[in-house]
Design a protein around this motif. Structure first.
Motif, PDB file in Angstrom:
ATOM      1  N   UNK A  47       0.830  -1.206   0.000  1.00 61.63           N
ATOM      2  CA  UNK A  47       0.000   0.000   0.000  1.00 61.63           C
ATOM      3  C   UNK A  47       0.866   1.259   0.000  1.00 61.63           C
ATOM      4  N   UNK A  48       2.006   1.176   0.680  1.00 61.89           N
ATOM      5  CA  UNK A  48       2.838   2.351   0.896  1.00 61.89           C
ATOM      6  C   UNK A  48       3.512   2.843  -0.380  1.00 61.89           C
ATOM      7  N   UNK A  49       3.378   4.139  -0.651  1.00 65.77           N
ATOM      8  CA  UNK A  49       4.008   4.724  -1.818  1.00 65.77           C
ATOM      9  C   UNK A  49       5.515   4.807  -1.702  1.00 65.77           C
ATOM     10  N   UNK A  50       6.035   4.769  -0.469  1.00 61.56           N
ATOM     11  CA  UNK A  50       7.493   4.927  -0.324  1.00 61.56           C
ATOM     12  C   UNK A  50       8.262   3.750  -0.926  1.00 61.56           C
ATOM     13  N   UNK A  91      12.882   8.253  20.343  1.00 64.96           N
ATOM     14  CA  UNK A  91      12.260   6.947  20.502  1.00 64.96           C
ATOM     15  C   UNK A  91      11.406   6.595  19.280  1.00 64.96           C
ATOM     16  N   UNK A  92      10.749   7.584  18.700  1.00 65.84           N
ATOM     17  CA  UNK A  92       9.943   7.359  17.501  1.00 65.84           C
ATOM     18  C   UNK A  92      10.841   6.891  16.351  1.00 65.84           C
ATOM     19  N   UNK A  93      12.004   7.485  16.272  1.00 71.18           N
ATOM     20  CA  UNK A  93      12.970   7.083  15.253  1.00 71.18           C
ATOM     21  C   UNK A  93      13.406   5.634  15.473  1.00 71.18           C
ATOM     22  N   UNK A  94      13.702   5.281  16.705  1.00 69.21           N
ATOM     23  CA  UNK A  94      14.098   3.915  17.048  1.00 69.21           C
ATOM     24  C   UNK A  94      12.988   2.927  16.661  1.00 69.21           C
ATOM     25  N   UNK A  95      11.753   3.300  16.955  1.00 69.92           N
ATOM     26  CA  UNK A  95      10.603   2.444  16.677  1.00 69.92           C
ATOM     27  C   UNK A  95      10.471   2.161  15.176  1.00 69.92           C
ATOM     28  N   UNK A  96      10.707   3.182  14.355  1.00 69.55           N
ATOM     29  CA  UNK A  96      10.605   3.004  12.899  1.00 69.55           C
ATOM     30  C   UNK A  96      11.730   2.117  12.385  1.00 69.55           C
ATOM     31  N   UNK A  97      12.942   2.333  12.868  1.00 73.82           N
ATOM     32  CA  UNK A  97      14.087   1.538  12.407  1.00 73.82           C
ATOM     33  C   UNK A  97      13.938   0.071  12.825  1.00 73.82           C
ATOM     34  N   UNK A  98      13.337  -0.157  13.988  1.00 75.63           N
ATOM     35  CA  UNK A  98      13.146  -1.539  14.457  1.00 75.63           C
ATOM     36  C   UNK A  98      11.866  -2.173  13.914  1.00 75.63           C
ATOM     37  N   UNK A  99      11.042  -1.369  13.218  1.00 78.52           N
ATOM     38  CA  UNK A  99       9.787  -1.935  12.715  1.00 78.52           C
ATOM     39  C   UNK A  99       9.188  -1.111  11.592  1.00 78.52           C
ATOM     40  N   UNK A 100       9.938  -0.979  10.491  1.00 77.94           N
ATOM     41  CA  UNK A 100       9.432  -0.270   9.318  1.00 77.94           C
ATOM     42  C   UNK A 100       8.244  -1.069   8.769  1.00 77.94           C
ATOM     43  N   UNK A 101       7.065  -0.450   8.759  1.00 73.05           N
ATOM     44  CA  UNK A 101       5.835  -1.179   8.453  1.00 73.05           C
ATOM     45  C   UNK A 101       5.413  -1.002   6.998  1.00 73.05           C
ATOM     46  N   UNK A 102       5.088  -2.136   6.384  1.00 73.80           N
ATOM     47  CA  UNK A 102       4.592  -2.148   5.004  1.00 73.80           C
ATOM     48  C   UNK A 102       3.306  -2.971   4.981  1.00 73.80           C
ATOM     49  N   UNK A 103       2.213  -2.357   4.539  1.00 71.28           N
ATOM     50  CA  UNK A 103       0.929  -3.052   4.463  1.00 71.28           C
ATOM     51  C   UNK A 103       0.792  -3.753   3.117  1.00 71.28           C
ATOM     52  N   UNK A 104       0.411  -5.039   3.170  1.00 73.43           N
ATOM     53  CA  UNK A 104       0.319  -5.856   1.961  1.00 73.43           C
ATOM     54  C   UNK A 104      -1.112  -5.805   1.420  1.00 73.43           C
ATOM     55  N   UNK A 105      -1.240  -5.500   0.130  1.00 78.47           N
ATOM     56  CA  UNK A 105      -2.583  -5.424  -0.467  1.00 78.47           C
ATOM     57  C   UNK A 105      -2.833  -6.503  -1.516  1.00 78.47           C
ATOM     58  N   UNK A 106      -1.758  -7.118  -2.037  1.00 78.23           N
ATOM     59  CA  UNK A 106      -1.967  -8.116  -3.087  1.00 78.23           C
ATOM     60  C   UNK A 106      -0.679  -8.897  -3.349  1.00 78.23           C
TER      61      UNK A 106
END
Length: 413
Positions: A199-202, A329-344
């Motif tokens: 889903x993510x454009x990045x 801490x927000x930065x740490x959270x992203x680096x430890x869990x970069x989230x990608x939503x799967x659509x297909x």
């Protein structure tokens, strides 16, 4: 002397033809392509992950669909037998991370040539053509019919046509049609070991970025425990994610039409949250007067930095010495869990293997022979069995092919 026709010159078909010819049978192998085993040629990025150097229990643990069906095949011809076969046929092998086995030359063509040459030496007769039907009289195999209407009489036919993945290599689902014409059920066909659409454009902004030594974890939305989690390599693409980790994760996704899934990518799995925070603090102390955007070069790949900065919602030109503890801490959270939503999934043509196939309840697991038609055998991906990455799917092809060839030739275990 028995006449045996093998339909399909891939890994399973070549092994089946070779083994059947050892039983003093006349064996014909029908392949529509000029080149045998075209799919094997592109496996493992052209290196060919030929098997996994594991015991039978480990092989079965890596097969999510119908593993028990393969017990007899693995008992007769396991990964040690595969390794021995290729080394005896002039291909030295090596075992790498995850017990993955490759030719020492890193050339898939060596594996293909060894299979073809072994079959030729055993006396297999190669025919170029496309089989369209297996003819049976009184529920017993009589002949294989080609596209040009030529019929090749046979006492036994082994269907080893592969699935529907990588259709350019000749896997176009012909075996499923032939099986259905003889009364067999084909379960729902879906892509497996396939790249995932996000889903993510990045992801498109990161297209081409390959990450090594990251941990990818797959979650079903609403569940806390990951369905799949493994360290390895992955790749961002214009549509989402690919590479070994994404392909393995895809095999665990069920009912994408009804359920939602996402992955979390730990970019620094070797560091705990506390260790990563200390590392970032250390980097920030050295770059206290820099803009936030320019402070992450030692931590992340260049193309990933703007994406992480954007997700953190920290102003890119904010000075490092002005960052709050919460922002860090927000930065740490992203680096430890970069989230990608799967659509297909990507289309089945891009999948490494097909999930689904000839219903194994209609096939004798001790022989690979049809329970509906005497003298009809199945081997490889055409069956409703599939495994994770790591050499397990090729081992299924070799094991089922070997067993089908031996039993079609009239030999007992």
């Amino acid at each position: 002397m028995k006449r045996i026709v093998v339909i399909g010159g891939g890994a399973a078909g070549l092994m089946a033809a070779y083994r059947a010819a050892l039983s003093d049978s006349t064996v014909f192998l029908i392949e529509r392509n000029e080149r045998m085993a075209r799919k094997v040629m592109i496996t493992g990025k052209g290196r060919c992950n030929v098997t996994n150097n594991s015991d039978v229990d480990t092989l079965m643990a890596n097969i999510p669909r119908n593993a028990r069906f393969l017990y007899s095949a693995f008992s007769e011809f396991n990964s040690a037998d595969t390794i021995r076969f290729f080394e005896e046929n002039g291909v030295p092998l090596k075992t790498e991370r995850g017990q993955r086995v490759f030719p020492q030359s890193d050339k898939a063509v060596d594996i293909v040539d060894a299979l073809v040459n072994a079959a030729k030496r055993a006396g297999v007769k190669f025919l170029k053509g496309r089989a369209v039907e297996v003819i049976a009289n009184d529920n017993a195999v009589h002949a294989a019919k080609l596209e040009n209407n030529e019929e090749i009489e046979a006492d036994a036919v082994i269907i080893a046509t592969g699935g529907m993945s990588y259709s350019l290599t000749g896997s176009t689902g012909d075996g499923y049609k032939m099986a259905e014409m003889l009364g067999h059920t084909v379960t729902e066909l879906k892509p497996s070991l396939v790249p995932l659409v996000a889903h993510e454009g990045f992801c498109s902004k990161l297209s081409g970025l390959s990450l090594k030594n990251v941990t990818l974890s797959l979650f079903e939305t609403g569940k806390k425990k990951p369905i799949f989690s493994e360290m390895g390599e992955m790749l961002f693409t214009h549509f989402g994610i690919s590479g070994p980790l994404a392909l393995s994760a895809s095999a665990h996704i069920k009912n994408l039409e009804k359920k939602q899934y996402f992955v979390k990518i730990d970019l620094k799995p070797a560091l705990s949250v506390e260790q990563l925070d200390k590392r970032i603090l250390r980097d920030f102390e050295e770059n206290a007067n820099k803009d936030f955007l320019n402070s992450l070069d030692a931590l992340l790949p260049k193309s990933l930095i703007p994406v992480v900065v954007s997700l953190s919602k920290i102003p890119p030109h904010q000075k490092i010495n002005q960052l709050s503890r919460e922002e860090r801490f927000r930065l740490v959270e992203i680096i430890k869990g970069l989230t990608v939503n799967i659509v297909d999934y990507r289309p089945i043509e891009e999948a490494i293997i097909t999930s689904g196939g000839v219903n194994v309840r209609e096939v004798n697991p001790s022989t690979m022979e049809s329970k509906l038609v005497s003298g009809l055998y199945f081997a490889g991906e055409v069956l409703d069995v599939d495994a994770y990455t790591g050499g397990f799917n090729l081992q299924i092809a070799f094991s089922t092919g070997f067993l089908a060839g031996m039993k079609a030739g009239g030999e007992d275990l």
